[in-house]
Design a protein around this motif. Structure first.
Motif, short mmCIF file in Angstrom:
data_model
loop_
_atom_site.label_atom_id
_atom_site.label_comp_id
_atom_site.label_asym_id
_atom_site.label_seq_id
_atom_site.Cartn_x
_atom_site.Cartn_y
_atom_site.Cartn_z
N ALA A 165 70.13 -46.54 -25.03
CA ALA A 165 69.60 -47.44 -26.09
C ALA A 165 69.48 -46.76 -27.33
O ALA A 165 69.13 -47.62 -28.27
N GLY A 166 69.37 -45.56 -27.40
CA GLY A 166 69.51 -45.05 -28.94
C GLY A 166 67.99 -44.60 -29.33
O GLY A 166 67.82 -44.44 -30.61
N ASP A 167 67.06 -44.66 -28.46
CA ASP A 167 65.60 -44.58 -28.93
C ASP A 167 65.33 -42.94 -28.76
O ASP A 167 64.73 -42.37 -27.93
N ALA A 168 65.80 -42.34 -30.02
CA ALA A 168 65.60 -41.06 -30.24
C ALA A 168 64.37 -40.20 -29.85
O ALA A 168 64.07 -39.41 -29.22
N ASP A 169 63.23 -41.05 -30.52
CA ASP A 169 62.07 -40.39 -30.43
C ASP A 169 61.31 -40.63 -29.12
O ASP A 169 60.87 -39.50 -28.89
N ALA A 170 61.62 -41.64 -28.38
CA ALA A 170 61.00 -41.80 -26.94
C ALA A 170 61.91 -40.65 -26.17
O ALA A 170 61.22 -40.28 -25.20
N ALA A 171 63.14 -40.48 -26.38
CA ALA A 171 63.77 -39.66 -25.44
C ALA A 171 63.24 -38.11 -25.65
O ALA A 171 63.37 -37.44 -24.65
#
Length: 233
Positions: A203-209
Motif C-alpha cells: 500500500a506504500g504506507d512507509a511510516d506504518a511499515a
C-alpha cells in the motif's frame, strides 16, 4: 559475505566457485543454523574432513568469519564459534533495525509493480510454511528461517544500495542465529505481523511499515530471551 544471488543456505557448488567458496558457505551456514554451537572449538583437522578443504583454505575462511563476528580467534589456541549473550542479541537487533528501516523506506519510495509482486510472492511462500508450523505440521524452523529472510529481503530489495544490502544480509544472519539456537517460532502472532507488513508495504504506507518492523523485531528478541536459553552475558 554472502551474495544475494545465491541462496543464503545453499551448500552446493555453482559455476565458477572454488572448493573454498563452497566450504565457506557450508561452515557459515552451519554456524548460523546452529549446527556448530557457540564456543565450539573449530579444529582444523576435523574441519578438513568435514568440509573437504585444505588447512590453509580453512584458516582463510575462519579469519573471514571472524571479521563477520561469527567466529572468534583464540591466538595460538585456534578458532571457536562466537559466543552468544542477551547483550549481543539486543545489539545485533538494533543494528538490523538501523539498516532495515532505512532500506525499507528507500525501497518503498523506489519500488515498482514488479517489486510489489515479488513482495507478495515472497510472503506467500513464508505464509505457507507458517501455516504448516501453526497447524502442527512438519515444516522445519530452518525452512521458516529461509522464507522469513526471503520476505524481509524482498521488502528492501528496491533500495538500490548494494553495500547496504550486503551488510544487512550479514547482520540478519547473526540475528537469526539466535532464533535457530532456541528453535522457537512465535506462531500466529508472527504470521499476522508478516501479513500486515505485506499489506503496508504494497500500500506504500512507509511510516506504518517501519513502525511495525520495529515492533516485529523487538518482539522477536523478547521471545528468544523468554526461552531462557540465551546467557545474560
Amino acid at each position: 559475505m554472502l551474495s544475494t544471488q545465491i541462496h543464503k543456505f545453499d551448500i552446493f557448488g555453482h559455476d565458477g566457485e572454488t572448493v573454498g567458496d563452497v566450504a565457506y558457505r557450508r561452515i557459515r551456514s552451519d554456524i548460523v543454523l546452529g549446527r556448530l554451537k557457540p564456543l565450539q572449538k573449530l579444529k582444523l583437522e576435523v574441519l578438513k574432513e568435514t568440509y573437504s578443504a585444505g588447512i590453509s583454505t580453512l584458516r582463510e575462511i575462519l579469519s573471514k568469519l571472524a571479521m563477520e563476528e561469527l567466529v572468534t580467534a583464540e591466538g595460538q589456541r585456534g578458532f571457536e564459534v562466537a559466543p552468544i549473550s542477551e547483550a549481543g542479541l539486543r545489539d545485533i537487533a538494533d543494528l538490523r533495525l538501523l539498516l532495515e528501516t532505512h532500506a525499507l523506506r528507500r525501497s518503498m519510495a523506489a519500488g515498482d509493480l514488479e517489486w510489489r509482486g515479488n513482495v507478495v510472492a515472497a510472503h506467500y511462500k513464508l505464509a505457507a510454511v507458517e501455516s504448516d508450523l501453526i497447524g502442527g505440521g512438519q515444516s522445519a524452523v530452518e525452512q521458516w528461517v529461509r522464507y522469513d529472510w526471503g520476505f524481509h529481503h524482498a521488502t528492501i530489495s528496491a533500495c538500490n544500495a548494494p553495500a547496504l544490502m550486503q551488510t544487512h544480509s550479514s547482520v540478519f544472519d547473526r540475528y537469526m542465529r539466535y532464533h535457530m539456537l532456541v528453535l522457537s517460532f512465535r506462531g500466529e502472532i508472527a504470521a499476522e505481523e508478516h501479513e500486515r507488513m505485506r499489506d503496508l508495504v504494497v500500500a506504500g504506507d512507509a511510516d506504518a511499515a517501519v513502525e511495525l518492523l520495529v515492533f516485529h523485531v523487538q518482539s522477536g528478541v523478547e521471545h528468544v530471551l523468554a526461552t531462557g536459553r540465551i546467557p545474560a552475558s
